[in-house]
Design a protein around this motif. Sequence first.
Motif, mmCIF file in Angstrom:
data_model
loop_
_atom_site.group_PDB
_atom_site.id
_atom_site.type_symbol
_atom_site.label_atom_id
_atom_site.label_comp_id
_atom_site.label_asym_id
_atom_site.label_seq_id
_atom_site.Cartn_x
_atom_site.Cartn_y
_atom_site.Cartn_z
ATOM 1 N N LEU A 40 11.614 81.959 -36.722
ATOM 2 C CA LEU A 40 10.303 82.454 -36.318
ATOM 3 C C LEU A 40 9.892 81.901 -34.960
ATOM 4 O O LEU A 40 8.949 82.413 -34.346
ATOM 5 N N SER A 41 10.597 80.859 -34.484
ATOM 6 C CA SER A 41 10.266 80.242 -33.191
ATOM 7 C C SER A 41 11.460 80.145 -32.247
ATOM 8 O O SER A 41 11.284 79.779 -31.077
ATOM 9 N N ASP A 42 12.655 80.456 -32.726
ATOM 10 C CA ASP A 42 13.871 80.377 -31.910
ATOM 11 C C ASP A 42 13.755 81.315 -30.703
ATOM 12 O O ASP A 42 13.365 82.471 -30.841
ATOM 13 N N VAL A 43 14.094 80.792 -29.512
ATOM 14 C CA VAL A 43 14.066 81.621 -28.301
ATOM 15 C C VAL A 43 15.443 81.664 -27.635
ATOM 16 O O VAL A 43 15.549 81.932 -26.440
ATOM 17 N N PRO A 70 18.312 91.436 -25.614
ATOM 18 C CA PRO A 70 18.249 90.348 -26.591
ATOM 19 C C PRO A 70 18.137 88.991 -25.892
ATOM 20 O O PRO A 70 18.863 88.721 -24.932
ATOM 21 N N ASN A 71 17.201 88.169 -26.336
ATOM 22 C CA ASN A 71 16.977 86.873 -25.707
ATOM 23 C C ASN A 71 16.973 85.735 -26.718
ATOM 24 O O ASN A 71 16.622 84.607 -26.376
ATOM 25 N N GLY A 72 17.367 86.040 -27.958
ATOM 26 C CA GLY A 72 17.410 85.015 -28.977
ATOM 27 C C GLY A 72 16.219 84.997 -29.901
ATOM 28 O O GLY A 72 16.230 84.301 -30.916
ATOM 29 N N ARG A 73 15.156 85.751 -29.577
ATOM 30 C CA ARG A 73 14.003 85.852 -30.470
ATOM 31 C C ARG A 73 14.325 86.843 -31.588
ATOM 32 O O ARG A 73 14.817 87.938 -31.319
ATOM 33 N N TYR A 113 13.458 73.639 -29.428
ATOM 34 C CA TYR A 113 14.646 73.260 -30.200
ATOM 35 C C TYR A 113 14.836 74.139 -31.441
ATOM 36 O O TYR A 113 15.789 73.931 -32.203
ATOM 37 N N ALA A 114 13.952 75.098 -31.657
ATOM 38 C CA ALA A 114 13.965 75.894 -32.879
ATOM 39 C C ALA A 114 15.292 76.630 -33.055
ATOM 40 O O ALA A 114 15.885 77.116 -32.086
ATOM 41 N N SER A 115 15.722 76.725 -34.308
ATOM 42 C CA SER A 115 17.033 77.301 -34.604
ATOM 43 C C SER A 115 16.956 78.169 -35.851
ATOM 44 O O SER A 115 16.525 77.702 -36.920
ATOM 45 N N GLY A 116 17.343 79.426 -35.723
ATOM 46 C CA GLY A 116 17.348 80.340 -36.851
ATOM 47 C C GLY A 116 18.191 79.806 -37.993
ATOM 48 O O GLY A 116 19.331 79.402 -37.797
ATOM 49 N N GLN A 130 26.352 77.629 -38.640
ATOM 50 C CA GLN A 130 25.801 76.774 -37.586
ATOM 51 C C GLN A 130 24.311 77.000 -37.439
ATOM 52 O O GLN A 130 23.858 78.142 -37.330
ATOM 53 N N ARG A 131 23.551 75.927 -37.423
ATOM 54 C CA ARG A 131 22.118 75.961 -37.165
ATOM 55 C C ARG A 131 21.656 74.525 -36.997
ATOM 56 O O ARG A 131 22.347 73.589 -37.386
#
Length: 411
Positions: A40-43, A70-73, A113-116, A130-131
Amino acid sequence: MKKKMMVMKTMVLIVMLMMVALAGMGADSAPVQFIFGDSLSDVGNNNYLTKGIARAALPWYGIDIGMGLPNGRFTNGRTIADIIGDYMGYPRPIAFMDQSLDVDAILKNGVNYASGGGGILNDTGQLFVQRFCFYKQIDLFQGTQKLVKEKIGSEAADKFFKEASYVVALGSNDYINNFLLPVYPDAWAYSSTGFTNLLISTLKDQLTLLHKLGARKLIFFGLGPMGCIPLERVMNTNYTCQDSVNKLAMSFNDNTKQLMQDLSAQLPNATFQFGDAYNEFADLIANPLKHGFSNADSPCCRLGRIRPSLTCTPASSLCKERSKYVFWDEYHPTEAANQVIANAIIKKLSFRPLNAPPSAAAAPSNNTASSPATTSVAPAGAPSSPTALSPASSTTTVPFIATPPAPTPSS
């Protein structure tokens, strides 16, 4: 001889001035944000985890932000943290894994640092291979601190990190991709109350560690009605929300809110706030028409009639009006829904734009979702307007350019 001595003195003076400048760098800079969280915060962090399967690296993710690529969000546009940060006037924190990140960028923009797939617990999200879970994100933050201290000195660095703002948004994966999946040991080892207590005790240790590392102003985003995301609905025979899952979210929120109050009282100079938008999000889902939406139970981006489609892909079809859908894919809200959630948090916590006079704060509006055709959102790392609550009022409007082939609209 005198001329040579003058040159040497001049060079020594220049070196001393440079050392003073470096030591003071960051001490008087504008405050930045450090963001910890999940998809919800990963960029963009997960896009660099090449073995991970939780990635927002394909169209149509990011279609309504920047150049539409796509930018990672894990949504079509901005995240909740993006929207609140834009409103406050913070620069966009850069993804930790972004190859352009250096100490200057950290001092100017902060870090995300957010990670899906990440969670409070280290075991959460193992199926994604991986996360970064929360402890790992904190470990990366400690590495960031070391780099900053090496450049500007310990005293200036301590001041910089204490003046920064911190956002933490975690917990949903701990339930959806851990406790509620029987392949995980925690699903068998704990009752619902016991598991929530485990999350809260672990979170307490993690936030206490962040405080020790300098976090003084922190907001924790609460969970939404997880039982109403399309993925949970499609697993219900009558396609309704799963009340048992929603009760888990409400229990977690009640406990986390109390934790924020306790830590604020116990930790020196700590202001830890709880950003709660559960009721507003639940009302949006239950009464979408009241809020200007037309669909609150299925994803905008889906693979025909195949459900659950889990992720958005180039082969997926898009809904006709993305601003009218609450959910982007099976898991994540659209930017329009994120706007409603962000506005609720801004209003409840009485947030004001940085450097705004006390009378300048206005009640946010929910009628601010990006148009599918245009966007005015600055790229990650770019400073945003202090008063920008909506794409229409932030940075310069840029025409949307669709690099991939146009998607096939679906109703």
